[in-house]
Design a protein around this motif. Structure first.
Motif, PDB file in Angstrom:
ATOM      1  N   TYR A   1      45.875  83.788  16.844  1.00 23.57           N
ATOM      2  CA  TYR A   1      45.389  84.382  17.898  1.00 23.57           C
ATOM      3  C   TYR A   1      43.877  83.592  17.843  1.00 23.57           C
ATOM      4  O   TYR A   1      43.387  82.917  17.241  1.00 23.57           O
ATOM      5  CB  TYR A   1      45.173  86.052  17.373  1.00 23.57           C
TER       6      TYR A   1
ATOM      7  N   ASP B   1      49.678  84.639  24.854  1.00 25.37           N
ATOM      8  CA  ASP B   1      50.027  83.061  25.150  1.00 25.37           C
ATOM      9  C   ASP B   1      51.380  82.811  24.446  1.00 25.37           C
ATOM     10  O   ASP B   1      51.087  82.969  23.238  1.00 25.37           O
ATOM     11  CB  ASP B   1      48.947  82.533  24.332  1.00 25.37           C
TER      12      ASP B   1
ATOM     13  N   LEU C   1      43.416  86.570  22.382  1.00 27.80           N
ATOM     14  CA  LEU C   1      44.782  85.693  22.884  1.00 27.80           C
ATOM     15  C   LEU C   1      45.664  86.060  21.860  1.00 27.80           C
ATOM     16  O   LEU C   1      45.222  85.349  20.662  1.00 27.80           O
ATOM     17  CB  LEU C   1      44.293  84.279  23.171  1.00 27.80           C
TER      18      LEU C   1
ATOM     19  N   GLU D   1      45.549  89.548  26.162  1.00 28.51           N
ATOM     20  CA  GLU D   1      46.331  88.359  26.981  1.00 28.51           C
ATOM     21  C   GLU D   1      47.362  87.606  26.231  1.00 28.51           C
ATOM     22  O   GLU D   1      46.923  87.414  24.797  1.00 28.51           O
ATOM     23  CB  GLU D   1      45.192  87.482  27.587  1.00 28.51           C
TER      24      GLU D   1
ATOM     25  N   ARG E   1      37.942  89.163  24.649  1.00 22.97           N
ATOM     26  CA  ARG E   1      39.357  88.904  25.036  1.00 22.97           C
ATOM     27  C   ARG E   1      40.060  88.452  23.789  1.00 22.97           C
ATOM     28  O   ARG E   1      39.767  87.440  23.262  1.00 22.97           O
ATOM     29  CB  ARG E   1      39.154  88.148  26.199  1.00 22.97           C
TER      30      ARG E   1
END
Length: 486
Positions: A481, A473, A440, A471, A438
């Motif tokens: 990241y 942020d 971010l 996702e 995943r």
């Protein structure tokens, strides 16, 4: 031309703006927890002597040890005047030695303060040199006869073999009584410093320079100064009392600002401060300057921009450079830029145009109280100059390195960050075997992955045989990241 002085006082900071024809020409800032050290006198302790650099580090009680060069030791003054070789520093200083020193340059960046043992104490009319029994005259005082008369007057008034004096520009219109008062005050102050020396150990502070609002009266105000306006009633009273004793001619020029509008707003000083922190300075003609400050030097690049007002291209360039000369001189004062400065004017074909631009620059810089040297145009068409640096520039005082770009002055593009993330995923996939990756990241990076870089994201997922989710942020900057393994 008269110059007004505006003083904005708060419990945490004092700011001074010099205003000429409604335009801010110079800014001074002093913060209560970051007061400058130039002029302060200390009893220091030698902590390290470096023969290879002919320098030594002196502990004076600051965060970093201060620095002194062999040329700044008063024992070598005679050798400097006669042109003889200086006595090596290892023969003059040793570790653990106590030494009376004065700060000549504030700590700048990672460098400690610079020191000298040639002590000088500034008054309104005179500068007292307790270890140097001679009379000098400021270079800004013109006329050999005038200089000689001032020198003789001070010699007659001083009437002592203890130390010497430098005659300041304010002394040109001073009476013998005013010179006598200044002389007595300075010698009395030196006597107090010597008394403290007997009772204090190293490192310790022997003398602290005046506060900014007092230094304004002593060093900045001159016969052509108009109004001196301060927005603090307490400081206003202090300035009146100080001026009544040391600068009586200025008492009638000091005013208290009691209006509802902030003092600095009356001359748009806040806007000038913001512009002084920008790289770009727009000229009225449509041209502009680009000012870049580095640790080694400052560069100023002149550009025509949107200015096309000349009769021909050469005329346009010449007029832009003339306007830039005045703007550069003002920006150097406003930003307090010092050290080596390289000016890149637009190339001019005619020799007389280059000379005119240089003359305009010299005239504009003549108002600057800081010592300046200017060379002519080099073979590369650049003008090299130096401006004495004794304190932090405005940007170094008010700003700090950017944490986002690691002080580079730029950030990676969203595409570069995308590719960096993909390389990191490939690296992680070789070491670990998670079910999913995943990512971010910031909105711009995620948007690029979902659009133009979606094919590369899919190819990477197929190659490692794992799914990659995204996702956003909102607190992340473009370069930030995280890759989470599930």
């Amino acid at each position: 031309m008269s110059e007004d002085i505006l003083i904005n006082v708060t419990p945490f900071e004092t700011r001074v703006a010099l205003v000429e024809q409604g335009q801010v020409q110079e800014l001074h800032v002093e913060r209560s927890i970051q007061r400058g050290y130039v002029g302060n006198i200390y009893l220091g302790k030698v902590v390290r002597v470096l023969p290879g650099m002919q320098s030594a580090f002196i502990e004076i009680g600051l965060e970093r040890a201060a620095f002194i060069h062999v040329a700044d030791l008063r024992q070598n003054r005679k050798e400097r005047i006669e042109g003889s070789p200086a006595t090596p520093i290892e023969k003059l200083l040793f570790e653990g030695q106590s030494l009376i020193v004065q700060v000549t340059k504030d700590p700048i960046g990672t460098k400690g303060a610079r020191l000298s043992t040639q002590i000088s104490i500034a008054g309104r009319m005179l500068v007292y040199l307790p270890y140097d029994p001679h009379i000098g005259v400021s270079q800004k005082i013109d006329g050999e006869d005038n200089r000689q008369q001032l020198k003789e007057r001070v010699q007659r008034i001083a009437n002592s073999e203890e130390g010497g004096f430098i005659v300041r520009t304010q002394a040109e219109i001073a009476t013998d009584e005013e010179l006598q008062t200044d002389c007595v005050y300075l010698k009395k102050l030196w006597g107090i410093i010597l008394q403290r020396l007997k009772s204090q150990g190293a490192p310790s502070t022997l003398y602290t320079e005046l506060h900014l609002h007092q230094r304004v009266l002593r060093d900045v105000a001159h016969p052509n100064t108009g109004k001196i306006i301060v927005d603090s009633r307490m400081v206003y009273q202090q300035m009146l009392e100080w001026a009544d004793v040391y600068t009586p001619a200025l008492v009638d020029r000091i005013y208290h600002h009691s209006g509802s509008r902030p003092l600095f707003d009356t001359v748009r000083a806040e806007e000038e401060i913001q512009r002084a922190l920008s790289r770009r300075v727009d000229l009225k003609s449509g041209g502009y300057l680009i000012i870049d400050q580095t640790e080694a030097l400052t560069t100023v690049d002149v550009n025509t921009g949107g200015y096309v007002g000349g009769r021909n291209f050469g005329d346009t360039i010449f007029k832009t450079n003339l306007e830039a000369s005045v703007a550069i001189a003002r920006q150097l004062r406003l930003r307090n830029l010092g050290g080596i400065i390289i000016l890149d004017f637009i190339d001019m074909e005619h020799h007389e145009h280059r000379e005119s631009v240089l003359e305009e620059l010299r005239n504009a810089l003549a108002k600057d109280r800081t010592r300046i040297t200017i060379s002519g145009f080099s073979q590369l068409g650049l003008v090299e100059m130096t401006r004495k640096r004794t304190r932090e520039s405005l940007s170094n005082l008010l700003c700090e390195p950017c944490p986002t770009c690691q002080s580079r002055g730029s950030v990676l593009t969203a595409r570069s960050v995308c590719y960096e993330i993909l390389r990191e995923i490939l690296r992680e996939a070789r070491q670990f075997n998670p079910k999913e990756f995943r990512v971010l990241a910031s909105q711009d990076v995620v948007d690029l992955f979902l659009e133009e870089e979606s094919q590369h994201l899919a190819q990477t997922g197929d190659f490692i045989g794992k799914s990659i989710s995204l996702e956003v942020d909102s607190l992340y900057s473009q370069e930030q990241y995280d890759i989470i393994l599930f």
